[in-house]
Design an enzyme around this catalytic site. Structure first.
Site, mmCIF file in Angstrom:
data_model
loop_
_atom_site.group_PDB
_atom_site.id
_atom_site.type_symbol
_atom_site.label_atom_id
_atom_site.label_comp_id
_atom_site.label_asym_id
_atom_site.label_seq_id
_atom_site.Cartn_x
_atom_site.Cartn_y
_atom_site.Cartn_z
ATOM 1 C CG ASP A 202 -1.857 1.186 1.269
ATOM 2 O OD1 ASP A 202 -1.792 2.029 0.348
ATOM 3 O OD2 ASP A 202 -2.665 1.274 2.211
ATOM 4 C CB SER B 94 -5.731 12.971 -13.935
ATOM 5 O OG SER B 94 -7.026 13.152 -14.501
ATOM 6 C CE1 TYR C 177 -6.926 10.735 -9.339
ATOM 7 C CE2 TYR C 177 -8.049 12.135 -10.931
ATOM 8 C CZ TYR C 177 -7.185 11.100 -10.648
ATOM 9 O OH TYR C 177 -6.555 10.429 -11.667
#
Length: 259
Positions: free
Chosen positions: A63, A144, A157
């Site tokens: 993780d 992104s 985000y």
């Protein structure tokens, strides 16, 4: 030596050792396959052990959104890749949409920052010293194109990805004298299981008109494919991009160039 077959570059990464986070599906898996095809030895990782890494890649569960996870991954990379990491591709990321900015709880902000921004910062801090000793290396952060048109439901985000792009440019300036290149790939709308799930969540929240249109096809007439992004990544980590650092390569089918 680099060779070309059917217009594609083959074996240009022979002898290189690469670490790709989030590499069991979607864009990450495509990146892993592309690097393997180019001759690299690849270690990949994901939060869950249920995913399947592309054939030929080593896999370790980790993780990366936690400091302990980043440290465990860096240690595993040292063992699996023989103590040398030439290429790092930070692909792990994501977040679920909310009804608006004020509906994003503190813990959701922190989770988004940990996974989409701080995971890269932490892992870089562990792997860059070795690159500095060898005076070579290539790092790619996957961002992104949503950072170009931020909207409330995804602001945790997109803010994290915007921080990642800013950090990437700054890191590139600092590491350039050591022969280490740092670049960002900024994908537009790509057809992946994760992307489809996010768009379905968005639709259920009835996004306001003019924010994000789930049916808006990019100008090139189709959604992106994972390999479209993987091609960009493989270019940036190769010697073909030896004079590129601190750049953000937007791969979006023209989606964000329409004004």
């Amino acid at each position: 030596m680099t060779s070309y077959e059917n217009g594609s570059v083959t074996r240009e990464l022979a002898g290189r050792r690469a670490l790709v986070t989030g590499g069991t599906r979607g864009i990450g898996a495509a990146v892993v396959r592309r690097l393997l095809d180019a001759g690299a030895q690849v270690l990949t990782t994901a939060r869950s052990a249920t995913g399947t890494a592309p054939q030929g890649a080593a896999f370790v569960q980790a993780d990366v959104s936690t400091r302990a996870g980043a440290e465990a991954l860096a240690s595993a990379a040292g063992e699996v890749l023989g103590g040398v990491v030439d290429i790092v591709v930070h692909n792990a990321g994501g977040a679920r949409p909310h009804e608006g900015v004020l509906a994003i709880a503190d813990e959701d902000w922190q989770d988004a920052l940990d996974l989409n921004f701080l995971a890269s910062v932490r892992l870089d801090s562990l792997l860059v010293p070795g690159m500095r000793e060898r005076r070579s290396g290539s790092i790619v952060h996957v961002s992104s194109a949503a950072v170009l048109t931020p909207v409330g439901p995804f602001l945790h985000y997109t803010a994290a990805k915007a921080a990642l792009e800013n950090y990437s440019r700054g890191l590139a300036q600092e590491l350039a004298p050591s022969g280490i290149r740092v670049n960002t790939v900024t994908p537009g709308r790509v057809a992946t299981p994760g992307g489809e799930a996010t768009r379905e969540q968005w639709a259920r929240l009835n996004a306001a008109p003019g924010q994000v249109n789930a049916d808006d096809t990019p100008p090139l007439g189709r959604d992106g494919r994972p390999d479209d992004i993987a091609q960009a990544v493989s270019f940036l980590v190769s010697d073909r991009a030896s004079w590129l650092t601190g750049t953000s390569l937007v791969v979006d089918g023209g989606e964000f160039s329409r004004g």
